[in-house]
Design an enzyme around this catalytic site. Structure first.
Site, PDB file in Angstrom:
ATOM      1  N   HIS A 335       5.378 -10.997  -1.898  1.00 38.85           N
ATOM      2  CA  HIS A 335       6.911 -11.663  -1.213  1.00 38.85           C
ATOM      3  C   HIS A 335       6.554 -10.357   0.452  1.00 38.85           C
ATOM      4  CE1 HIS A 335       7.277 -12.801  -4.842  1.00 38.85           C
ATOM      5  NE2 HIS A 335       6.851 -12.179  -6.228  1.00 38.85           N
ATOM      6  N   HIS A 362      11.691  -7.953  -8.126  1.00 43.12           N
ATOM      7  CA  HIS A 362      11.110  -9.259  -6.771  1.00 43.12           C
ATOM      8  C   HIS A 362       9.815  -8.966  -7.428  1.00 43.12           C
ATOM      9  CE1 HIS A 362      10.789 -12.463  -5.336  1.00 43.12           C
ATOM     10  NE2 HIS A 362      10.506 -12.243  -3.828  1.00 43.12           N
TER      11      HIS A 362
END
Ligand SMILES: *[C@@H]1O[C@H](CO)[C@@H](O)[C@H](O)[C@H]1NC(C)=O
Ligand SMILES: *[C@@H]1O[C@H](CO)[C@@H](O)[C@H](O)[C@H]1NC(C)=O
Ligand SMILES: *[C@@H]1O[C@H](CO)[C@@H](O)[C@H](O)[C@H]1NC(C)=O
Ligand SMILES: *[C@@H]1O[C@H](CO)[C@@H](O)[C@H](O)[C@H]1NC(C)=O
Ligand SMILES: *[C@@H]1O[C@H](CO)[C@@H](O)[C@H](O)[C@H]1NC(C)=O
Ligand SMILES: *[C@@H]1O[C@H](CO)[C@@H](O)[C@H](O)[C@H]1NC(C)=O
Ligand SMILES: [Fe+2]
Length: 473
Positions: A335, A362
């Site tokens: 990410h 995340h």
């Protein structure tokens, strides 16, 4: 067995010999600018979901027994609680009976019930009931399931909003429902620091990793976490696994399961959507943002945040905390830079308004930054590097709850200067506010005993004690 990272990686000095590198590793010391990449050695096991017949997913006994009971703050100041639960057989009652510890008199609050469909799944009867005007700092008992199987729980309201009220927040992200998730939750529950409220940074059930986003996995998740969230509020942030956008099976409405199951008090902060909102709790002002809703100029979230930040009164709530899902400062190869566009939009505001700390998830690992900002760039000047900035927040990635997707272990090398500590282990953290000037923060990895701290830092409040609180030498 795998050695995670190596502290030699952050020093680009090629002349450092192997022996010296070893000494550095053994000392855990860090003589380079890039902070510390933990050398903690962890057994690498595959992260697997708990099977449907696991103890943590057990359906409570009794006809139409309420299940998946969860609470969150229900107003702007902490005198309200939203109680939510699911009844499987029939709608039943949406009423909550509640009474304070020292009172016999049961009061009633009226809620609402709804269901939703997702592809070929139909949810149970989902109830949401807001209790208002509670007394501060009080233990309340509550009951759901009137008329059929009644279940009783309790919660403790926070102290009245004020600058020096101590309060202890837990931090959990990207939890899922694997055996590791259960370890993370167990460690949080048994942490002797006793978190009073969880700040959850998004990605709840990971139901969308199953065929047709099997929403049964939303139900199992609800039953799994009930043992904590029925007794203390979890403050919800929406992650990418809450989007559930699946046009291939005709599901075009983003966030449908999440929105139906998890209510938040967004109207109390004049937000127009449940994905961004704010609450005050004790001495903290908490702003929740959505990485997956529009945040560009002129959008509802932008306009809301623009008006919101000047409203924060640091005399009343010294600690300004922001939650979001996708991190702005992340040095893992997972990410990587996904938070960049939002950073570009809002980072200047965070510096102007002196946000104390930003928690994100995340990335399925742990990382803590120095106080840095990267706001000087204006397309033509080339000033595009993070620099030390004592008005900037500390950025913490706490996406290490333990979901089935496993750990993020691949890091960018060398460790960037702004990264103070990073480690690829599952765990949780505690943000323990002592008073208007000091908060003690620490991170716990699941492999250690419940009281062991793997990373820690004294936070100095950016308004009341804006002294350098960096942990680097
Ligand atoms: C939904 O559809 C899938 C396959 O398309 C099937 O395996 C599953 O049993 C169905 N579920 C229900 C509740 O009908
Ligand atoms: C989950 O953790 C609890 C302890 O907190 C334990 O009692 C339970 O058996 C665990 N369940 C699974 C499936 O690991
Ligand atoms: C929301 O807006 C109303 C009306 O403008 C205002 O009275 C109220 O103080 C606002 N609430 C918050 C939390 O900003
Ligand atoms: C900020 O909060 C303090 C303490 O509650 C209060 O005395 C003061 O009037 C507030 N300031 C503003 C501008 O509302
Ligand atoms: C780590 O990520 C980099 C960049 O994406 C990639 O080039 C490299 O092959 C990855 N290393 C491993 C061991 O997966
Ligand atoms: C605030 O808390 C810190 C840490 O516990 C303590 O050292 C300090 O004296 C406290 N400040 C006041 C004004 O009590
Ligand atoms: Fe995510």
């Amino acid at each position: 067995m795998v050695v995670l990272g190596s502290s030699s990686s952050c020093c680009s000095v090629a002349i450092v010999g192997a022996v010296l590198v070893l000494v550095l590793v053994l000392n855990g010391a860090d003589l380079c600018n890039g902070g510390k990449t933990s050398t903690f050695v962890r057994k690498v096991e595959k992260t697997v979901d708990m099977p449907p017949d696991s103890d943590v997913f057990r359906v409570p006994p009794g006809y139409n027994a309420p299940q998946q009971v969860h609470i969150t703050q229900g107003d702007h100041v902490g005198k309200g609680v939203i109680v939510s639960w699911v009844t499987p057989d029939e709608p039943g009652s949406s009423e909550v009976l509640y009474w304070s510890e020292n009172s016999e008199h049961k009061q009633k609050a009226k809620g609402k019930v709804n269901r939703y469909k997702f592809y070929n799944y139909t949810s149970g009867y989902i109830h949401h009931c807001t209790i208002n005007n509670l007394m501060y700092n009080t233990k309340y008992y509550y009951e759901v399931g009137a008329g059929h199987t009644v279940r009783q729980f309790w919660f403790i309201t926070p102290p009245e909003v004020g600058p020096d009220v101590p309060y202890t927040f837990g931090l959990i992200g990207d939890l899922g429902q694997s055996f590791d998730s259960n370890r993370t939750l167990t460690h949080y529950e048994n942490n002797p620091q006793k978190g009073q409220t969880v700040l959850f940074v998004g990605d709840l059930s990971y139901a969308d990793n199953y065929p047709n986003h099997d929403n049964v996995r939303w139900d199992t998740w609800g039953r799994f976490v009930e043992r904590s969230v029925a007794y203390q509020p979890w403050i919800w942030t929406a992650g990418n696994h809450e989007i559930d956008f699946a046009p291939e099976i005709g599901e075009n409405q983003p966030f449908k399961p999440f929105k139906n199951r998890y209510h938040v008090p967004y109207r109390a902060s004049n937000s127009t959507a449940p994905f961004w909102y704010s609450i005050k709790r004790a001495s903290a002002y908490i702003i929740v943002l959505s990485s997956y809703s529009a945040y560009g100029k002129y959008t509802p979230q932008y306009k809301w945040l623009e008006q919101e930040l000047p409203k924060v009164n640091r005399t009343e709530t010294p600690w300004l905390i922001v939650l979001m899902h996708s991190p702005w400062y992340n040095s893992y190869n997972y990410h990587y830079m996904e938070g960049e566009t939002m950073r570009v939009m809002y980072e200047q505001w965070f510096v102007t308004y002196k946000v104390d700390v930003v928690f994100a998830g995340h990335v399925h690992a742990y990382e803590r930054s120095e106080r840095v900002s990267n706001i000087a760039y204006n397309i033509v000047n080339g000033l595009c590097v993070p620099v030390d900035d004592q008005s900037a927040p500390v950025y913490i990635t706490i996406g290490d709850g333990g979901n089935l997707e496993g750990l993020a272990t691949n890091m960018t090398e060398p460790q960037p200067k702004y990264s103070a500590y990073r480690e690829a282990s599952f765990g949780h953290a505690i943000f323990d506010i002592k008073n208007r000037t000091h908060a003690y923060y620490n991170w716990h990895r699941n492999q250690d005993g419940y009281a062991v701290e793997a990373d820690s830092m004294w936070f100095f409040n950016r308004i009341w004690h804006p002294v350098d609180d960096s942990t680097s030498v």
